[in-house]
Scaffold this motif. Structure first.
Motif, PDB file in Angstrom:
ATOM      1  N   LYS A  69      50.758  31.382  44.209  1.00  0.00           N
ATOM      2  CA  LYS A  69      50.960  30.598  42.997  1.00  0.00           C
ATOM      3  C   LYS A  69      51.853  31.285  41.967  1.00  0.00           C
ATOM      4  N   THR A  70      51.827  32.604  41.898  1.00  0.00           N
ATOM      5  CA  THR A  70      52.463  33.269  40.758  1.00  0.00           C
ATOM      6  C   THR A  70      53.655  34.151  41.096  1.00  0.00           C
ATOM      7  N   MET A  71      53.776  34.597  42.330  1.00  0.00           N
ATOM      8  CA  MET A  71      54.837  35.548  42.650  1.00  0.00           C
ATOM      9  C   MET A  71      56.205  34.862  42.789  1.00  0.00           C
ATOM     10  N   THR A  72      57.241  35.572  42.383  1.00  0.00           N
ATOM     11  CA  THR A  72      58.612  35.048  42.459  1.00  0.00           C
ATOM     12  C   THR A  72      59.445  35.765  43.515  1.00  0.00           C
ATOM     13  N   GLY A  73      58.907  36.850  44.077  1.00  0.00           N
ATOM     14  CA  GLY A  73      59.672  37.647  45.024  1.00  0.00           C
ATOM     15  C   GLY A  73      60.313  38.857  44.386  1.00  0.00           C
ATOM     16  N   TYR A  74      60.194  38.940  43.057  1.00  0.00           N
ATOM     17  CA  TYR A  74      60.748  40.082  42.329  1.00  0.00           C
ATOM     18  C   TYR A  74      59.595  40.903  41.758  1.00  0.00           C
ATOM     19  N   PRO A  75      59.569  42.210  41.975  1.00  0.00           N
ATOM     20  CA  PRO A  75      58.474  43.061  41.491  1.00  0.00           C
ATOM     21  C   PRO A  75      58.280  42.930  39.985  1.00  0.00           C
ATOM     22  N   GLY A  76      57.047  42.698  39.560  1.00  0.00           N
ATOM     23  CA  GLY A  76      56.726  42.625  38.146  1.00  0.00           C
ATOM     24  C   GLY A  76      57.098  41.321  37.476  1.00  0.00           C
ATOM     25  N   VAL A  77      57.637  40.371  38.228  1.00  0.00           N
ATOM     26  CA  VAL A  77      58.029  39.081  37.660  1.00  0.00           C
ATOM     27  C   VAL A  77      57.179  37.996  38.319  1.00  0.00           C
ATOM     28  N   TYR A  78      56.519  37.175  37.523  1.00  0.00           N
ATOM     29  CA  TYR A  78      55.672  36.137  38.077  1.00  0.00           C
ATOM     30  C   TYR A  78      55.858  34.835  37.297  1.00  0.00           C
ATOM     31  N   LYS A  79      55.459  33.743  37.926  1.00  0.00           N
ATOM     32  CA  LYS A  79      55.607  32.417  37.323  1.00  0.00           C
ATOM     33  C   LYS A  79      54.556  32.213  36.240  1.00  0.00           C
ATOM     34  N   LEU A  80      54.957  31.511  35.190  1.00  0.00           N
ATOM     35  CA  LEU A  80      54.030  31.171  34.120  1.00  0.00           C
ATOM     36  C   LEU A  80      53.488  29.751  34.273  1.00  0.00           C
ATOM     37  N   ALA A  81      54.186  28.916  35.022  1.00  0.00           N
ATOM     38  CA  ALA A  81      53.779  27.523  35.208  1.00  0.00           C
ATOM     39  C   ALA A  81      53.725  27.199  36.693  1.00  0.00           C
ATOM     40  N   PHE A  82      52.641  26.572  37.126  1.00  0.00           N
ATOM     41  CA  PHE A  82      52.484  26.195  38.526  1.00  0.00           C
ATOM     42  C   PHE A  82      51.329  25.213  38.619  1.00  0.00           C
ATOM     43  N   SER A  83      51.275  24.455  39.716  1.00  0.00           N
ATOM     44  CA  SER A  83      50.219  23.469  39.927  1.00  0.00           C
ATOM     45  C   SER A  83      48.919  24.150  40.322  1.00  0.00           C
ATOM     46  N   VAL A  84      47.796  23.640  39.802  1.00  0.00           N
ATOM     47  CA  VAL A  84      46.494  24.203  40.156  1.00  0.00           C
ATOM     48  C   VAL A  84      45.543  23.141  40.716  1.00  0.00           C
ATOM     49  N   ASP A  85      46.013  21.904  40.839  1.00  0.00           N
ATOM     50  CA  ASP A  85      45.149  20.828  41.316  1.00  0.00           C
ATOM     51  C   ASP A  85      44.534  21.145  42.678  1.00  0.00           C
ATOM     52  N   ASP A  86      45.330  21.711  43.570  1.00  0.00           N
ATOM     53  CA  ASP A  86      44.834  22.000  44.912  1.00  0.00           C
ATOM     54  C   ASP A  86      43.791  23.108  44.907  1.00  0.00           C
ATOM     55  N   ILE A  87      43.830  23.986  43.907  1.00  0.00           N
ATOM     56  CA  ILE A  87      42.838  25.046  43.822  1.00  0.00           C
ATOM     57  C   ILE A  87      41.457  24.434  43.595  1.00  0.00           C
ATOM     58  N   VAL A  88      41.399  23.442  42.731  1.00  0.00           N
ATOM     59  CA  VAL A  88      40.128  22.769  42.464  1.00  0.00           C
ATOM     60  C   VAL A  88      39.591  22.126  43.736  1.00  0.00           C
ATOM     61  N   ARG A  89      40.486  21.484  44.495  1.00  0.00           N
ATOM     62  CA  ARG A  89      40.063  20.793  45.714  1.00  0.00           C
ATOM     63  C   ARG A  89      39.579  21.757  46.785  1.00  0.00           C
ATOM     64  N   HIS A  90      40.277  22.879  46.949  1.00  0.00           N
ATOM     65  CA  HIS A  90      39.995  23.764  48.077  1.00  0.00           C
ATOM     66  C   HIS A  90      39.060  24.927  47.749  1.00  0.00           C
ATOM     67  N   GLN A  91      38.989  25.335  46.481  1.00  0.00           N
ATOM     68  CA  GLN A  91      38.178  26.497  46.123  1.00  0.00           C
ATOM     69  C   GLN A  91      36.762  26.123  45.695  1.00  0.00           C
ATOM     70  N   ALA A  92      36.586  24.905  45.165  1.00  0.00           N
ATOM     71  CA  ALA A  92      35.256  24.508  44.708  1.00  0.00           C
ATOM     72  C   ALA A  92      34.320  24.336  45.898  1.00  0.00           C
ATOM     73  N   VAL A  93      33.074  24.802  45.731  1.00  0.00           N
ATOM     74  CA  VAL A  93      32.059  24.739  46.786  1.00  0.00           C
ATOM     75  C   VAL A  93      30.970  23.762  46.356  1.00  0.00           C
ATOM     76  N   LEU A  94      30.624  22.831  47.234  1.00  0.00           N
ATOM     77  CA  LEU A  94      29.554  21.886  46.915  1.00  0.00           C
ATOM     78  C   LEU A  94      28.206  22.565  47.134  1.00  0.00           C
ATOM     79  N   THR A  95      27.384  22.593  46.111  1.00  0.00           N
ATOM     80  CA  THR A  95      26.084  23.256  46.162  1.00  0.00           C
ATOM     81  C   THR A  95      24.992  22.270  46.581  1.00  0.00           C
ATOM     82  N   PRO A  96      23.802  22.759  46.961  1.00  0.00           N
ATOM     83  CA  PRO A  96      22.697  21.858  47.325  1.00  0.00           C
ATOM     84  C   PRO A  96      22.287  20.907  46.210  1.00  0.00           C
ATOM     85  N   SER A  97      22.621  21.238  44.974  1.00  0.00           N
ATOM     86  CA  SER A  97      22.292  20.380  43.840  1.00  0.00           C
ATOM     87  C   SER A  97      23.367  19.325  43.579  1.00  0.00           C
ATOM     88  N   MET A  98      24.334  19.209  44.504  1.00  0.00           N
ATOM     89  CA  MET A  98      25.431  18.232  44.412  1.00  0.00           C
ATOM     90  C   MET A  98      26.369  18.505  43.240  1.00  0.00           C
TER      91      MET A  98
END
Length: 259
Positions: A69-98
């Motif tokens: 999400k953040t690397m640009t390929g240059y050491p010490g330089v990273y992106k400040l803007a990027f999409s995070v929608d997919d992180i919510v979809r793939h990183q969130a875990v459904l618990t027994p309490s729904m």
């Protein structure tokens, strides 16, 4: 609805965050709980086992995700803007309490050197959830006031400041109220937790009154909840005086945020 749960360490933030999230989910809301504490245990309150919790890779510790999400390929330089929608979809875990759980983790866990990329990822993700999500989002914030300095609780609909009758807890609650008010948080409430008697109740109410913040519920000291914690039993499915008080808190939040 976006709710941040704050307070001094040890006052019961995680317990209240978990029960509140479960109560919203049980009434039909799509609910995302964010464990933003540096010592994440919200999964246990929401019904997951310790083994299941250990398998969760926090966002701030997912080096592959951070680089993607953040690397640009240059050491010490990273992106400040990027999409995070997919992180919510793939990183969130459904618990027994729904309740869908997202563990943020601490940027220190990424490793040595600059944590700028991890900071940027966490900030963008939290900002997305707080300002754009249509679900009920409940954030179990890091103890104390550090989260206010980092701006991770900006633009929430409600900030709950949890405290018991301990002087240090009340002092921290006062600091949080003043910083949150200066940051433009629209609604705040002091949540009195583990209250043993009328004297403690009045002490918390008096402190909140001086701050000009309501105390919508009094959550009593609850031996059943203490025993559940000792035995490693998730409290979300329990019907006790403390959990019923948190349901009253949920109802109050609904009323004041829709009026």
């Amino acid at each position: 609805m976006k709710i941040a749960v704050t307070g001094k360490g040890g006052v019961g933030k995680t317990f209240i965050s978990g029960i509140l999230a479960y109560r919203y989910a049980a009434t039909g809301f799509t609910t995302i709980a964010i464990d933003a504490d540096s010592s994440p245990n919200l999964a246990l309150v929401l019904g997951m086992t310790e083994t299941e919790l250990e398998k969760i890779v926090p966002v701030a510790e997912n080096q592959l995700l951070i680089e993607e999400k953040t690397m640009t390929g240059y050491p010490g330089v990273y992106k400040l803007a990027f999409s995070v929608d997919d992180i919510v979809r793939h990183q969130a875990v459904l618990t027994p309490s729904m309740v869908s759980l997202l563990v943020m983790g601490t940027v220190q866990a990424v490793g040595s050197g600059c944590a700028c990329a991890a900071n940027s990822l966490v900030r963008n993700l939290v900002g997305h959830l707080i300002t754009r999500s249509d679900e009920v989002v409940i954030m179990d914030m890091e103890a104390g006031i550090e989260h206010l300095g980092r701006g991770t609780a900006e633009n929430v609909d409600m900030m709950l400041i949890v405290t018991d009758a301990n002087k240090a807890s009340l002092v921290t609650a006062g600091r949080i109220v003043k910083l949150a008010r200066g940051g433009g948080i629209p609604r705040m409430a002091v949540v009195a937790n583990r209250v043993r008697n009328k004297e403690q109740e009045e002490k918390i109410k008096d402190a909140a009154s001086l701050l000009g913040v309501p105390v919508p519920v009094i959550i009593p000291y609850d031996e059943a909840i203490l025993d559940a914690g000792t035995r490693g039993v998730a409290p979300v499915f329990m019907d006790t005086p403390a959990t019923r008080a948190i349901e009253c808190l949920r109802t109050w939040i609904e009323e004041v945020t829709t009026s």
